[in-house]
Scaffold this motif. Structure first.
Motif, PDB file in Angstrom:
ATOM      1  N   LEU A 144       0.829  -1.209   0.000  1.00 14.49           N
ATOM      2  CA  LEU A 144       0.000   0.000   0.000  1.00 14.49           C
ATOM      3  C   LEU A 144       0.865   1.261   0.000  1.00 14.49           C
ATOM      4  O   LEU A 144       2.005   1.257   0.448  1.00 14.49           O
ATOM      5  CB  LEU A 144      -0.884   0.023   1.252  1.00 14.49           C
ATOM      6  CG  LEU A 144      -1.805  -1.184   1.471  1.00 14.49           C
ATOM      7  CD1 LEU A 144      -2.477  -1.065   2.828  1.00 14.49           C
ATOM      8  CD2 LEU A 144      -2.834  -1.310   0.359  1.00 14.49           C
ATOM      9  N   GLY A 145       0.280   2.347  -0.471  1.00 18.22           N
ATOM     10  CA  GLY A 145       0.875   3.651  -0.268  1.00 18.22           C
ATOM     11  C   GLY A 145       0.585   4.139   1.141  1.00 18.22           C
ATOM     12  O   GLY A 145      -0.178   3.514   1.897  1.00 18.22           O
ATOM     13  N   ALA A 146       1.187   5.265   1.498  1.00 21.91           N
ATOM     14  CA  ALA A 146       1.061   5.759   2.872  1.00 21.91           C
ATOM     15  C   ALA A 146      -0.388   6.072   3.250  1.00 21.91           C
ATOM     16  O   ALA A 146      -0.820   5.804   4.373  1.00 21.91           O
ATOM     17  CB  ALA A 146       1.935   7.002   3.051  1.00 21.91           C
ATOM     18  N   TYR A 192       7.016   1.652   6.399  1.00 18.88           N
ATOM     19  CA  TYR A 192       7.663   2.073   5.153  1.00 18.88           C
ATOM     20  C   TYR A 192       6.793   1.661   3.966  1.00 18.88           C
ATOM     21  O   TYR A 192       6.909   0.591   3.404  1.00 18.88           O
ATOM     22  CB  TYR A 192       9.118   1.636   5.027  1.00 18.88           C
ATOM     23  CG  TYR A 192       9.499   0.193   5.244  1.00 18.88           C
ATOM     24  CD1 TYR A 192      10.048  -0.565   4.210  1.00 18.88           C
ATOM     25  CD2 TYR A 192       9.393  -0.405   6.504  1.00 18.88           C
ATOM     26  CE1 TYR A 192      10.448  -1.883   4.415  1.00 18.88           C
ATOM     27  CE2 TYR A 192       9.801  -1.715   6.708  1.00 18.88           C
ATOM     28  CZ  TYR A 192      10.320  -2.442   5.651  1.00 18.88           C
ATOM     29  OH  TYR A 192      10.728  -3.748   5.860  1.00 18.88           O
ATOM     30  N   PRO A 193       5.859   2.571   3.619  1.00 20.49           N
ATOM     31  CA  PRO A 193       4.916   2.334   2.528  1.00 20.49           C
ATOM     32  C   PRO A 193       5.565   2.515   1.154  1.00 20.49           C
ATOM     33  O   PRO A 193       6.662   3.076   1.022  1.00 20.49           O
ATOM     34  CB  PRO A 193       3.845   3.394   2.763  1.00 20.49           C
ATOM     35  CG  PRO A 193       4.566   4.501   3.455  1.00 20.49           C
ATOM     36  CD  PRO A 193       5.628   3.857   4.289  1.00 20.49           C
ATOM     37  N   ASN A 194       4.855   2.031   0.143  1.00 23.96           N
ATOM     38  CA  ASN A 194       5.268   2.278  -1.236  1.00 23.96           C
ATOM     39  C   ASN A 194       5.026   3.742  -1.598  1.00 23.96           C
ATOM     40  O   ASN A 194       4.303   4.458  -0.905  1.00 23.96           O
ATOM     41  CB  ASN A 194       4.458   1.404  -2.199  1.00 23.96           C
ATOM     42  CG  ASN A 194       4.743  -0.077  -2.040  1.00 23.96           C
ATOM     43  OD1 ASN A 194       5.750  -0.464  -1.455  1.00 23.96           O
ATOM     44  ND2 ASN A 194       3.856  -0.904  -2.562  1.00 23.96           N
ATOM     45  N   ALA A 195       5.601   4.143  -2.730  1.00 26.54           N
ATOM     46  CA  ALA A 195       5.351   5.494  -3.258  1.00 26.54           C
ATOM     47  C   ALA A 195       4.003   5.476  -3.979  1.00 26.54           C
ATOM     48  O   ALA A 195       3.909   5.573  -5.205  1.00 26.54           O
ATOM     49  CB  ALA A 195       6.470   5.913  -4.191  1.00 26.54           C
ATOM     50  N   GLU A 225       4.937  14.415  -2.325  1.00 25.28           N
ATOM     51  CA  GLU A 225       3.659  13.795  -1.952  1.00 25.28           C
ATOM     52  C   GLU A 225       3.848  12.750  -0.858  1.00 25.28           C
ATOM     53  O   GLU A 225       3.089  12.694   0.112  1.00 25.28           O
ATOM     54  CB  GLU A 225       3.016  13.154  -3.190  1.00 25.28           C
ATOM     55  CG  GLU A 225       2.501  14.167  -4.200  1.00 25.28           C
ATOM     56  CD  GLU A 225       2.140  13.537  -5.538  1.00 25.28           C
ATOM     57  OE1 GLU A 225       1.306  14.115  -6.245  1.00 25.28           O
ATOM     58  OE2 GLU A 225       2.689  12.466  -5.876  1.00 25.28           O
ATOM     59  N   THR A 226       4.875  11.919  -1.021  1.00 27.85           N
ATOM     60  CA  THR A 226       5.153  10.894  -0.013  1.00 27.85           C
ATOM     61  C   THR A 226       5.510  11.538   1.322  1.00 27.85           C
ATOM     62  O   THR A 226       5.046  11.108   2.387  1.00 27.85           O
ATOM     63  CB  THR A 226       6.303   9.977  -0.477  1.00 27.85           C
ATOM     64  OG1 THR A 226       5.961   9.406  -1.739  1.00 27.85           O
ATOM     65  CG2 THR A 226       6.564   8.865   0.517  1.00 27.85           C
TER      66      THR A 226
END
Length: 356
Positions: free
Chosen positions: A270-272, A293-296, A311-312
């Motif tokens: 998942l993303g943040a 530690y999420p994906n971008a 954005e991240t």
């Protein structure tokens, strides 16, 4: 608690390991620590071919392991065939603000390396993976005085102990607990020999696999006389908020709590933004440090990640503002620029208070 799960008292080399844990805890009391970003994203950018991976190309280092299988895509092998390139990636993350560098050993078990016919290389992969990350960490520390820590990365393998890969035979298992325990034990001993400061059991989709890894860690600690702090990180695979083997974040924590890890948390998948409620759940139940530690973001139609560093980082700042994390970094699609932006974004915020 069994003897195997009870951490032994520090003796000999254990003093340095115990000291590492105290140094980490002290740093984590002062600020949110930063983990590095994606290794695969950086390796893809190198544009390496089969000869580069296998060690036959210009500038590649020869190694004494041989396989008839193609090696392109075997990113872990690059610690033996392209060690300078891997060290440079670690170094760039360290200089971008990472406190903890993950070894390039996500698939360095006999189980995962069987796809490439490289089972015999596993010990060397892990020793070299830890040494290369250690060199990068020491280079960065020599320049700015900030200590970096090397986390020996244990991936989930490409097999699951809880689920059948055959829909027509639900009782079938492609791997056993002991298969995993033995493979992880070999990996952990190599990482210890190479100088890892911590062990990171990551991207856990099946908690039984993780339990085998935890068991193997304590066996390796007993056998080597060296106890390393553990980081444990699960992955939520879809919008249901559960791991592939069906656990909620709370259930996942209770399944690994016996390991008394330095951190527990989530990574990958998942993303943040999508990961936040699941991290909030873990932060609410786990009386240890938390790590995300999420994906971008989520991948696009081409499997690439479009979320910008800004954005991240904005989402990382939300995690910090809400008191969800003690350690934060990036998974798939994140770059040194993402990590630099994350480090800057979380710097103004205090770390999450660990419940007593």
């Amino acid at each position: 608690m069994s003897e195997l799960h009870r951490p032994s008292r520090p003796t000999g080399d254990n003093r340095t390991i115990s000291g590492t844990l105290e140094t980490l805890r002290a740093a984590a009391r002062e600020r949110i620590l930063v983990l590095d970003g994606a290794m695969g994203t950086q390796i893809q950018a190198l544009g390496l071919g089969e000869d580069d991976y296998a060690g036959h190309g210009h500038g590649a280092c020869a190694h004494h392991h041989h396989s008839d299988e193609p090696q392109q895509g075997n990113n872990d092998l690059l610690v033996l065939t392209q060690p300078q390139a891997i060290e440079e990636i670690h170094y760039r993350y360290a200089k971008a603000g990472a406190d903890i560098l993950e070894t390039n050993t996500f698939s360095s078990t006999t189980i995962a390396q069987a796809d490439y016919g490289m089972e015999d290389a596993v010990h060397d992969l892990n020793v070299a993976g830890a040494r290369i990350a250690r060199r990068a960490a020491d280079r960065a520390q020599a320049e700015d005085g900030r200590p970096r820590f090397v986390a020996g990365a244990l991936g989930p393998t490409n097999r699951t102990a809880s689920l059948s890969p055959d829909v027509n035979d639900p009782g079938f298992r492609a791997v056993t607990f002991d298969d995993l325990r033995i493979a992880y034990g070999q990996q952990v001993k190599g990482l210890i020999e190479g100088g890892a400061d911590l062990i990171l059991i990551e991207t856990i989709f099946d908690t039984l696999n993780a339990k085998a890894a935890i068991f193997a860690c304590f066996e390796a600690f007993r056998d080597t006389g060296r106890q390393l702090p553990l980081m444990i990180s699960g992955t939520i695979t879809d919008a249901s908020g559960r791991t592939l083997s069906g656990q909620t974040p709370t259930a996942f924590w209770h399944s690994v709590a016996h390991a008394r890890p330095f951190t527990v948390g989530l990574n990958c998948a998942l993303g943040a933004e999508a990961m936040r409620p699941h991290m909030a759940e873990i932060a609410g139940v786990a009386p240890v440090h938390t790590c995300a530690y999420p994906n971008a973001g989520l991948p696009n139609a081409f499997g690439q990640y479009d979320e910008t560093p800004e954005e991240t980082a904005a989402q990382a700042a939300d995690y910090a503002r809400e008191g969800l994390v003690n350690v934060i970094g990036g998974c798939c699609g994140t770059t040194p620029d993402h990590i630099r932006a994350i480090a800057d974004a979380v710097a103004p915020f205090p770390p999450r208070e660990v419940p007593q």
